[in-house]
Design an enzyme around this catalytic site. Structure first.
Site, PDB file in Angstrom:
ATOM      1  N   TRP A  38      28.642 -99.955 -53.118  1.00  0.00           N
ATOM      2  CA  TRP A  38      28.217 -99.223 -52.709  1.00  0.00           C
ATOM      3  C   TRP A  38      28.428 -98.700 -51.327  1.00  0.00           C
ATOM      4  O   TRP A  38      27.760 -98.227 -50.658  1.00  0.00           O
ATOM      5  CB  TRP A  38      26.400 -99.760 -52.414  1.00  0.00           C
ATOM      6  CG  TRP A  38      26.366-101.039 -53.444  1.00  0.00           C
ATOM      7  CD1 TRP A  38      26.551-101.067 -54.650  1.00  0.00           C
ATOM      8  CD2 TRP A  38      25.951-102.768 -53.012  1.00  0.00           C
ATOM      9  NE1 TRP A  38      26.235-102.408 -55.590  1.00  0.00           N
ATOM     10  CE2 TRP A  38      26.176-103.186 -54.990  1.00  0.00           C
ATOM     11  CE3 TRP A  38      25.501-103.140 -51.827  1.00  0.00           C
ATOM     12  CZ2 TRP A  38      25.287-104.402 -54.680  1.00  0.00           C
ATOM     13  CZ3 TRP A  38      25.571-104.859 -52.242  1.00  0.00           C
ATOM     14  CH2 TRP A  38      24.867-105.027 -53.764  1.00  0.00           C
ATOM     15  N   GLY A  39      29.112 -98.097 -51.071  1.00  0.00           N
ATOM     16  CA  GLY A  39      30.255 -97.135 -50.132  1.00  0.00           C
ATOM     17  C   GLY A  39      29.947 -97.864 -48.904  1.00  0.00           C
ATOM     18  O   GLY A  39      30.266 -97.395 -47.823  1.00  0.00           O
ATOM     19  N   ASP A  63      31.905-106.250 -58.064  1.00  0.00           N
ATOM     20  CA  ASP A  63      30.780-105.965 -57.210  1.00  0.00           C
ATOM     21  C   ASP A  63      30.873-106.537 -55.999  1.00  0.00           C
ATOM     22  O   ASP A  63      31.773-107.280 -56.145  1.00  0.00           O
ATOM     23  CB  ASP A  63      29.277-106.163 -57.771  1.00  0.00           C
ATOM     24  CG  ASP A  63      28.199-105.247 -58.075  1.00  0.00           C
ATOM     25  OD1 ASP A  63      27.837-104.329 -56.642  1.00  0.00           O
ATOM     26  OD2 ASP A  63      27.355-104.923 -58.340  1.00  0.00           O
ATOM     27  N   ASP A  74      22.818 -97.456 -55.580  1.00  0.00           N
ATOM     28  CA  ASP A  74      22.566 -97.419 -57.011  1.00  0.00           C
ATOM     29  C   ASP A  74      22.272 -96.062 -57.318  1.00  0.00           C
ATOM     30  O   ASP A  74      21.049 -95.933 -56.734  1.00  0.00           O
ATOM     31  CB  ASP A  74      22.148 -98.546 -57.694  1.00  0.00           C
ATOM     32  CG  ASP A  74      22.420 -99.386 -58.310  1.00  0.00           C
ATOM     33  OD1 ASP A  74      23.297 -99.419 -57.470  1.00  0.00           O
ATOM     34  OD2 ASP A  74      22.295-100.518 -59.341  1.00  0.00           O
TER      35      ASP A  74
END
Ligand code: GLA
Length: 402
Positions: free
Chosen positions: A199-200, A150, A220
């Protein structure tokens, strides 16, 4: 075999003196389960992992290809030990991690964990920044097969660093490189499937194939129709970046959420399948409905997702059809398969009759074809297909030469 694209990237990087992540795994979108949507931090435990592994067998999911049991955030204690090692929370992992991975491997399944490129994970547990090689050595010693990574509490101009930084120092690419390199460095000991959860950010699809086996291309999935619409519509424009060894990850399948209907679950699963997203169940297998179970056990859709060609479907515009609208799911999708073409028909914005002449489908052409629809089981031969589709429902048609 990696795709031509990945091989080319590797060749270029090798000539530059850098080695690409190319460890022979992740050639198909990974399939499995993740703890996060189930009960967030509370599901990051040995009992959830082992219970899910048993359910993979008893519900027939393992036989269909579901393989990874992935534990998300909150599996460790809040601090590292005195030698800088991560410590599995003893309340959640009474016998440690390896006891669990051993059992899961004995069942013919694989085990994954979650970490973060910043100082802390999104839920505030130790992150791997500055500990990359040591953390990978620990994962390898436990027999971990998968690592979701993450991007919370990452380098930032603000002090103290916030969970999500609006004025970053560097980019997700620079923060992910040390972990990618650590995984490459440990490859002879353990091959780890590396999932980039950024997350792109920084258009990860343009470089993700050289950093990991899959990459989250959006924030998300919150388990509602708006999430399916936001993520599913965005997948169309980046389909070309998915190939064996590196796939757009549309996020976990939030099936069984009270926020989407049984019909919407079909479009959710079907669109994730044809766009070659990893198929990671984000639900409690003890509470799964018969409807959801029949969707996730749809072998025709799984076979399309796992097709060795690994090319994602994208939208096409048949003659007379309206132009795509940003943020809305377009009705007409198609993508190549090793033995045919998949056509997806999505009633994303209105119920109605959706028809396609095969001559208008990329990869097909004039002529007669054999087809099978994967939700209804309908089959046929001819030059076109036509279905009445309810709002937010989908039909997925595999087309082969007659
Ligand atoms: C981020 C990720 C989620 C989940 C949580 C855990 O929000 O995008 O998928 O891993 O962190 O804290």
């Amino acid at each position: 075999m990696r795709s031509w694209k990945a091989s080319l990237v590797s060749a270029v990087l090798v000539s530059q003196g850098t080695s690409a992540l190319n460890n022979g795994i992740g050639l198909k979108p990974h399939m499995g389960w993740s703890s996060w949507n189930v009960a967030q931090c509370n599901a990051a435990s040995a009992s959830y992992a082992l219970d899910t592994a048993n359910k993979f067998i008893s519900l027939g999911l393992k036989d269909l290809g579901y393989e990874y049991i992935n534990i998300d955030d909150c599996w460790s204690t809040k601090s590292r030990d005195s030698s800088g090692k991560l410590v599995p929370d003893p309340a959640k992992w009474p016998n440690g991690i390896k006891a669990v991975t051993d059992k899961i491997h004995d069942m013919g399944l694989k085990f994954g964990l979650y970490g973060c490129a910043g100082q802390k994970t999104c839920a505030g547990y130790p992150g791997s920044e500055g500990h990359e090689a040591s953390d990978v050595a620990q994962l390898a010693s436990w027999g971990v097969d998968f690592w979701k990574y993450d991007n919370c509490y990452t380098p930032c101009q603000q002090n103290p660093r916030p969970q999500t930084c609006n004025s970053p120092t560097g980019s997700t690419k620079t923060w992910y490189a040390p972990m990618r390199d650590a995984i490459i460095g440990a490859q002879n000991t353990r091959k780890i499937n590396f999932n980039l959860c950024n997350w792109g950010r920084d258009q990860v699809w343009t470089w993700g194939a050289d950093y990991g086996h899959s990459w989250r291309m959006s924030v998300d999935n919150w388990g509602d129709w708006a999430s399916v619409e936001r993520i599913g519509s965005a997948a169309a424009g980046i389909a070309n970046y998915s190939a064996p060894g590196g796939f757009n990850d549309l996020d976990m399948l939030y099936l069984g959420s009270a926020k989407i209907s049984a019909t919407e679950e079909k479009l959710h699963f079907g669109l994730w399948a044809i766009t070659k997203s990893p198929l990671v169940l984000g639900l409690d297998l003890n509470k799964i409905s018969a409807n959801t179970l029949s969707i996730i056990r749809n072998k025709g859709l799984i076979d399309i997702n796992q097709d060795p060609l690994g090319k994602a479907a994208t939208t096409f515009r048949p003659p007379g059809a309206a132009a795509p609208v940003n943020g809305k799911i377009y009705p007409y999708w198609a993508g190549p398969l090793s033995d045919g073409v998949v056509v997806g028909l999505c009633a994303g914005t209105s119920a109605g009759t959706y028809s396609v002449n095969f001559k208008d489908v990329p990869g097909l052409g004039a002529g007669s074809y054999t087809w099978k629809e994967m939700y209804t089981g309908q089959t046929g031969n001819g030059t076109s297909v036509s279905f009445n589709i309810d709002l937010h429902d989908m039909r997925v048609v595999k087309v082969t030469k007659a």
